[in-house]
Scaffold this motif. Structure first.
Motif, PDB file in Angstrom:
ATOM      1  N   THR A  33      -9.573   5.603   0.786  1.00  0.00           N
ATOM      2  CA  THR A  33      -8.796   4.467   0.521  1.00  0.00           C
ATOM      3  C   THR A  33      -9.306   4.210  -1.035  1.00  0.00           C
ATOM      4  OG1 THR A  33     -10.607   3.197   1.577  1.00  0.00           O
ATOM      5  CG2 THR A  33      -8.705   3.396   2.779  1.00  0.00           C
ATOM      6  N   LEU A  59       0.691  -1.074   0.021  1.00  0.00           N
ATOM      7  CA  LEU A  59      -0.040  -0.140   0.164  1.00  0.00           C
ATOM      8  C   LEU A  59       0.907   1.290   0.087  1.00  0.00           C
ATOM      9  CD1 LEU A  59      -1.135   1.049   3.454  1.00  0.00           C
ATOM     10  CD2 LEU A  59       0.055  -1.127   3.098  1.00  0.00           C
ATOM     11  N   ASP A  61      -1.830  -3.098  -3.872  1.00  0.00           N
ATOM     12  CA  ASP A  61      -3.345  -3.453  -3.385  1.00  0.00           C
ATOM     13  C   ASP A  61      -3.874  -2.300  -2.883  1.00  0.00           C
ATOM     14  OD1 ASP A  61      -2.790  -6.251  -3.689  1.00  0.00           O
ATOM     15  OD2 ASP A  61      -1.357  -6.023  -2.037  1.00  0.00           O
ATOM     16  N   LEU A  62      -3.467  -1.215  -2.289  1.00  0.00           N
ATOM     17  CA  LEU A  62      -4.383  -0.099  -1.891  1.00  0.00           C
ATOM     18  C   LEU A  62      -3.546   1.123  -1.695  1.00  0.00           C
ATOM     19  CD1 LEU A  62      -6.724   0.474   0.052  1.00  0.00           C
ATOM     20  CD2 LEU A  62      -5.429  -0.239   1.993  1.00  0.00           C
ATOM     21  N   LEU A  64     -11.009   2.963 -10.590  1.00  0.00           N
ATOM     22  CA  LEU A  64     -10.836   2.502  -9.235  1.00  0.00           C
ATOM     23  C   LEU A  64     -11.919   2.698  -8.180  1.00  0.00           C
ATOM     24  CD1 LEU A  64      -7.265   4.600  -9.044  1.00  0.00           C
ATOM     25  CD2 LEU A  64      -7.620   2.083  -9.491  1.00  0.00           C
ATOM     26  N   LEU A 108      -1.740   2.629  -9.081  1.00  0.00           N
ATOM     27  CA  LEU A 108      -1.896   1.480  -8.477  1.00  0.00           C
ATOM     28  C   LEU A 108      -1.781   0.385  -9.072  1.00  0.00           C
ATOM     29  CD1 LEU A 108      -3.226   3.466  -6.283  1.00  0.00           C
ATOM     30  CD2 LEU A 108      -4.811   1.412  -5.618  1.00  0.00           C
ATOM     31  N   VAL A 156      -6.939  -6.615   2.301  1.00  0.00           N
ATOM     32  CA  VAL A 156      -7.221  -5.264   2.082  1.00  0.00           C
ATOM     33  C   VAL A 156      -8.441  -4.887   2.751  1.00  0.00           C
ATOM     34  CG1 VAL A 156      -8.027  -3.610   0.243  1.00  0.00           C
ATOM     35  CG2 VAL A 156      -6.464  -5.678  -0.271  1.00  0.00           C
ATOM     36  N   TYR A 175      -8.668   1.227  -4.223  1.00  0.00           N
ATOM     37  CA  TYR A 175      -8.138   0.039  -4.699  1.00  0.00           C
ATOM     38  C   TYR A 175      -8.578  -0.208  -6.085  1.00  0.00           C
ATOM     39  CZ  TYR A 175     -12.717  -0.894  -2.247  1.00  0.00           C
ATOM     40  OH  TYR A 175     -14.054  -0.972  -1.807  1.00  0.00           O
ATOM     41  N   LEU A 223     -13.541  -8.063  -2.650  1.00  0.00           N
ATOM     42  CA  LEU A 223     -12.350  -7.328  -2.109  1.00  0.00           C
ATOM     43  C   LEU A 223     -11.529  -8.583  -1.018  1.00  0.00           C
ATOM     44  CD1 LEU A 223     -10.710  -4.739  -1.828  1.00  0.00           C
ATOM     45  CD2 LEU A 223     -12.275  -4.153   0.046  1.00  0.00           C
TER      46      LEU A 223
END
Length: 326
Positions: A269, A96, A140-141, A153, A134, A281, A271, A277
């Motif tokens: 946040t 992350l 991942d995050l 996203l 990303l 995460v 991802y 998910l």
């Protein structure tokens, strides 16, 4: 339950193209599937499918109904999968990224707690104020203080961030206190180059947007450095509230123009789009959310999350924490 079964049978016929193929997918007889679709049509009082000996096709209403049913069935599957995933322990590497100062203050403590709770994980935390892709860089995050421009996203808003105009008592005693944003034109300002418009500060006056062009002898690409310069009396700075909350509480910085507050943003946040998910995460996002709820005034304190589920109380083992500054 009967309604759900008949909707599933109808969707299966549409997607498979025939009652026979749908029956094979559902592991039912062709007669049962035909009966369930007929029951659905009877309950709705409208025909959904045109049937011939060779094929089936959707009626006009059937097409519209199928589109809605498909979304409903997908949502149900997602909910069931999410419930199952919550029973699964996070495992593997979590990669992350977060902004430098916010990451130091609020994300790193969550990483430490995460590693304690989930001993089968490793974490790589990249702290950088630059924009991070990303997908291309394999994250991942991401934790960001801005809304993401990329619609591919997924963004989850954690909490708002207010941008505070502030200065030290020493500076205000020397140069005088500005009473409205336009007075900034006659003052030294500390410029944070990370801002979208570093030398144009945005406010609101009577509900209307107001912009002011500012100047100053000091410009930095770090909100933490801008805070330090403001504390030293070098000028007026525009800084996210989580960075200066303790200074404002202590009186070492003074907020200006509270009634004409500067623009707001938020902690998100981010991802990549995924139907389900991953537990590694999801659990981190939950912990970060809890962490920020424990700091309602943005003053960082030791992280004391609520008791965790029994499966997460395994005695921790050493797990690597990699922190890289961008």
């Amino acid at each position: 339950m009967d309604n759900l079964q008949t909707m599933r049978a109808f969707a299966a016929v549409v997607e498979a193209g025939s009652f026979t193929a749908a029956a094979e997918q559902l592991r039912l007889t062709k007669g049962v599937v035909s009966k369930q679709v007929s029951q659905l049509e009877g309950r709705l009082g409208v025909r959904l499918l045109n049937r011939t000996t060779r094929s089936v096709s959707l009626t006009e209403f059937g097409q519209a109904y199928y589109e809605r049913v498909a979304r409903i069935l997908t949502d149900i599957e997602d909910l069931e999968s999410a419930a199952q995933e919550r029973q699964t322990e996070p495992r593997g590497r979590l990669r992350l990224t977060a902004p430098q100062v916010f990451g130091d203050m609020f994300v790193a403590p969550v990483v430490r707690r995460y590693l304690e709770l989930y001993p089968e994980t490793t974490v790589e935390l990249i702290l950088a104020d630059r924009f991070v892709s990303l997908v291309e860089e394999g994250f991942d995050l991401a934790v960001r203080i801005a809304e993401p421009p990329d619609s591919s996203l997924i963004a989850r808003k954690i909490r708002p961030v207010r941008h505070v105009t502030c200065a030290s008592p020493a500076y205000l005693g020397r140069r005088g206190t500005p009473h409205q944003p336009r007075d900034l034109r006659d003052h030294d300002c500390v410029i944070d180059l990370n801002g979208r418009t570093p030398r144009t500060w945005r406010y609101r006056a009577n509900g209307e947007p107001l912009t002011v062009n500012v100047n100053g002898r000091a410009a930095v690409n770090s909100a933490a450095a801008a805070r330090g310069m403001a504390l030293e009396g070098l000028g007026i700075a525009l800084i996210p509230d989580f960075i200066v909350a303790a200074d404002l509480a202590a009186g070492s910085l003074v907020e200006l123009f509270a009634e004409n507050h500067a623009y707001d943003s938020a902690v998100y946040t981010i991802y990549p789009h995924a139907r389900h998910l991953a537990p590694k995460v999801r659990r981190f996002i939950d912990l970060l959310n809890e962490r920020l709820k424990e700091s309602p005034d943005w003053i960082a304190r030791p992280f004391c999350p609520s008791p965790v589920a029994p499966e997460a109380q395994t005695p921790p083992v050493a797990a690597p924490l990699q922190v890289k500054a961008g």
